[in-house]
Write a protein that holds these residues in place. Structure first.
Motif, short mmCIF file in Angstrom:
data_model
loop_
_atom_site.label_atom_id
_atom_site.label_comp_id
_atom_site.label_asym_id
_atom_site.label_seq_id
_atom_site.Cartn_x
_atom_site.Cartn_y
_atom_site.Cartn_z
N GLY A 261 -13.57 -7.60 12.00
CA GLY A 261 -13.96 -6.26 12.95
C GLY A 261 -12.76 -4.84 14.14
O GLY A 261 -13.52 -3.79 13.54
N GLU A 262 -12.28 -5.98 13.87
CA GLU A 262 -10.90 -4.64 14.78
C GLU A 262 -9.79 -4.24 13.82
O GLU A 262 -9.47 -3.12 13.60
N PHE A 263 -9.83 -5.23 12.69
CA PHE A 263 -8.64 -5.03 11.56
C PHE A 263 -8.96 -4.65 10.13
O PHE A 263 -10.05 -5.76 9.58
N MET A 264 -8.53 -3.67 9.48
CA MET A 264 -9.60 -3.34 8.56
C MET A 264 -8.69 -3.58 7.10
O MET A 264 -7.42 -3.23 7.13
N SER A 265 -8.94 -3.79 5.53
CA SER A 265 -8.02 -3.57 4.45
C SER A 265 -7.32 -2.68 4.42
O SER A 265 -7.62 -1.41 5.21
N ARG A 266 -5.78 -2.39 4.23
CA ARG A 266 -5.29 -1.32 3.69
C ARG A 266 -5.40 -1.12 2.10
O ARG A 266 -5.92 -1.94 1.46
N SER A 267 -5.28 -0.22 2.13
CA SER A 267 -4.85 1.08 0.60
C SER A 267 -6.46 0.55 0.14
O SER A 267 -6.69 0.09 -1.53
N LEU A 268 -7.42 1.78 0.85
CA LEU A 268 -8.92 0.75 -0.13
C LEU A 268 -9.19 2.30 -1.06
O LEU A 268 -8.52 3.40 -0.69
N ASP A 269 -10.09 1.78 -1.62
CA ASP A 269 -10.01 3.04 -2.68
C ASP A 269 -11.59 3.73 -3.11
O ASP A 269 -12.77 2.07 -2.51
N GLU A 270 -12.38 3.78 -4.14
CA GLU A 270 -13.38 4.13 -4.23
C GLU A 270 -14.17 3.00 -5.05
O GLU A 270 -15.16 3.00 -4.87
N ASP A 271 -13.47 2.24 -5.08
CA ASP A 271 -13.21 1.18 -6.19
C ASP A 271 -14.03 -0.33 -5.34
O ASP A 271 -14.78 -1.09 -5.30
N SER A 272 -13.44 -0.47 -3.96
CA SER A 272 -12.68 -1.59 -2.98
C SER A 272 -14.85 -1.39 -2.30
O SER A 272 -15.30 -0.48 -2.18
N GLN A 273 -14.76 -2.40 -1.95
CA GLN A 273 -15.92 -3.29 -1.19
C GLN A 273 -15.14 -3.59 0.10
O GLN A 273 -13.88 -4.25 0.49
N LEU A 274 -15.72 -3.30 1.15
CA LEU A 274 -15.43 -3.31 2.97
C LEU A 274 -16.06 -4.82 3.47
O LEU A 274 -17.00 -4.62 3.38
N GLU A 275 -15.45 -5.62 3.32
CA GLU A 275 -15.97 -7.05 3.92
C GLU A 275 -16.30 -7.12 5.17
O GLU A 275 -14.58 -7.49 6.26
N MET A 276 -17.01 -7.47 6.11
CA MET A 276 -17.23 -7.47 7.46
C MET A 276 -17.78 -8.91 7.67
O MET A 276 -18.95 -8.46 7.48
N PHE A 277 -17.19 -9.62 8.57
CA PHE A 277 -18.23 -10.72 9.07
C PHE A 277 -18.92 -9.96 10.56
O PHE A 277 -18.45 -9.55 11.22
#
Length: 489
Positions: A261-277
């Motif tokens: 929840g506090e830290f996200m992946s870096r270098s995200l683009d339009e093809d990325s998925q954001l995974e969150m527990f």
């Protein structure tokens, strides 16, 4: 020696050349240099700024609850439930990471979340509001009895009648939320074996958030990466409740992954998925790219929960292992396995992205993507959330049971009870700092390239500028010119 270049010019030329090469190298490797520095600043370690902001967030947090008031409960099941949304009942939330233990052997840190909530007078309503809602205690008892024998179910039916249980209950908002209320079935449950109660711990009162205020058990035991190990991000889930997988599911659904929840992946683009527990959902959720925009002068990519995130496998077969029994509708998730067998299903508020059939079973559902979506708007290069709206709705599963009089004629449906929201917007001070960091990333290579060109120019001028002649040389040239005049050819 005649015509010799002064030493200081060689020093300037050599120094300029070395600086030009260094600046050019920095320009070519600027992205790698920036990523390395950023990773070191974000890594969790005792005493670091990142750790101080993580252990006790200073940004104001608010927890908002919208309760559904059931206005025609006395006519159920002859009439569809008519639900009127009340709220939000707003609470100021304070949180702190406690029981922190570092694990250097695998680059992780474990902790628990200590949360407290205080009622905010800006709420749209008071805790004295009287609200009619589904009798969830009775509904849970009937749901757990679905595999019992005939005589056991008849016994439950008689018990519900004897204890004066009804389909609905009317309670004050404070009782439904944090204070809780007493119920005769709770006293009976204390004497029953765990196999009958689904292993739920005995309680003396029921409220949706009863005993959660100032509790260490809200999110359970969490272990996340620190980001100190090369190639890893901070804040990625490693273990939850001492398990490295989700014991409620099988296959890919049991996989424990994503940000806590506090830290996200870096270098995200339009093809990325954001995974969150998400502990409240007892699972990892993959959020899809929705759109890009700008907030507080910073560009962002928005990732949100879509229908496929809570699908019943009709859209995404990967979700089939989340079903755990009843999984008839798309856009909802069965979380009964991690709620001690209670008939709990989660969805987006007002069944947004859910099957239309869910909204047809009740009146009062008005889904609006602007008000009811679940999303994270993240600065894509730095991985910093700028705008977060975490929302979900709790629904109780109902189905007819011919052996239990109270539920003999109820329709098979999901009954909405309440929905919650946590909205966080980055403040202006932090936005200014992030804009500066992003400018360093965007323009650092250009500045270094310009510096390389400047240093190279200095080096060239130092070596190519006309040499200053000595007085002896000038006198010799003068003498030679005079001789030529006296002895012309």
């Amino acid at each position: 020696m005649r015509g010799r270049t002064p030493r200081w010019r060689w020093i300037v030329a050599g120094g300029g050349a070395l600086l030009a090469i260094a600046a050019l190298g920095a320009a070519l490797a600027w992205t790698a240099i920036f990523d390395s520095v950023l990773a070191s600043q974000l890594a969790l370690s005792p005493g670091s700024r990142s750790y101080r902001d993580w252990v006790a967030p200073s940004m104001p947090l608010y927890f908002e609850v919208y309760l559904y008031n059931w206005t025609n409960a006395e006519n159920f099941p002859l009439e569809k439930p008519n639900l009127v949304q009340l709220g939000p009942y707003r609470f100021r939330e304070y949180r702190r990471h406690v029981n922190i233990t570092w694990h250097p052997h695998n680059g992780s840190v474990s902790y628990r979340n200590l949360k407290s909530w205080h009622f905010d007078p800006t709420s749209n309503g008071t805790l004295q509001d009287n609200i009619t809602t589904l009798n969830v205690i009775a509904a849970s008892a009937v749901y757990r009895s679905r595999f019992w024998g005939f005589f056991q179910q008849k016994g439950l039916s008689m018990g519900l009648a004897m204890f004066g249980q009804h389909i609905s209950v009317s309670k004050l908002a404070r009782e439904l939320l944090f204070e809780g209320y007493e119920d005769s079935l709770l006293e009976l449950a204390k004497s029953l074996p765990p196999s009958t109660t689904g292993g739920a711990p005995p309680i003396d009162r029921f409220g949706w958030f009863y005993e959660r205020n100032n509790s260490l058990d809200n999110d359970g035991y969490l272990e996340v990466t620190t980001g100190q190990v090369r190639g890893t991000l901070p804040g990625q889930i490693v273990r939850w409740n001492h398990e490295d997988h989700l014991p409620f599911y099988e296959g890919e659904c049991a996989k424990l992954s994503g940000s806590a929840g506090e830290f996200m992946s870096r270098s995200l683009d339009e093809d990325s998925q954001l995974e969150m527990f998400i502990p409240e959902l007892c699972r990892t959720v993959a959020m899809d790219y929705e759109e890009s925009g700008e907030h507080a002068g910073l560009m962002y990519h928005k990732y949100g929960i879509s229908r496929s995130s809570f699908d019943n496998s009709s859209v995404s077969s990967n979700n089939a292992c989340f079903c755990n029994g009843a999984c008839a509708w798309g856009g909802v998730m069965n979380v009964s396995a991690c709620r001690f067998g209670s008939p709990s299903f989660l969805s987006l508020p007002h069944f947004l992205h859910g099957d239309p059939e869910l909204r047809d079973m009740v009146t009062g559902m008005e889904p609006d993507p602007e008000k009811h979506s679940f999303y994270f708007a993240v600065e894509p290069r730095l991985g910093v959330p700028l705008d977060v709206a975490a929302r979900f709705q709790l629904n109780i599963y109902l189905e007819p049971n011919p052996n239990v009089a109270l539920y003999e004629n109820v329709p098979r449906m999901l009954f909405p009870v309440f929905w919650v929201q946590q909205r966080v917007l980055i403040d202006e001070t932090v936005a200014v700092e992030l804009a500066m960091v992003r400018s360093i990333l965007d323009w650092g290579a250009t500045v270094c390239a310009g510096a390389a060109l400047a240093f190279a120019t200095v080096a060239a001028l130092a070596t190519c500028f006309p040499k200053k002649k000595h007085k002896v040389d000038l006198a010799a040239e003068k003498l030679k010119e005079d001789e030529l005049k006296l002895n012309p050819m």
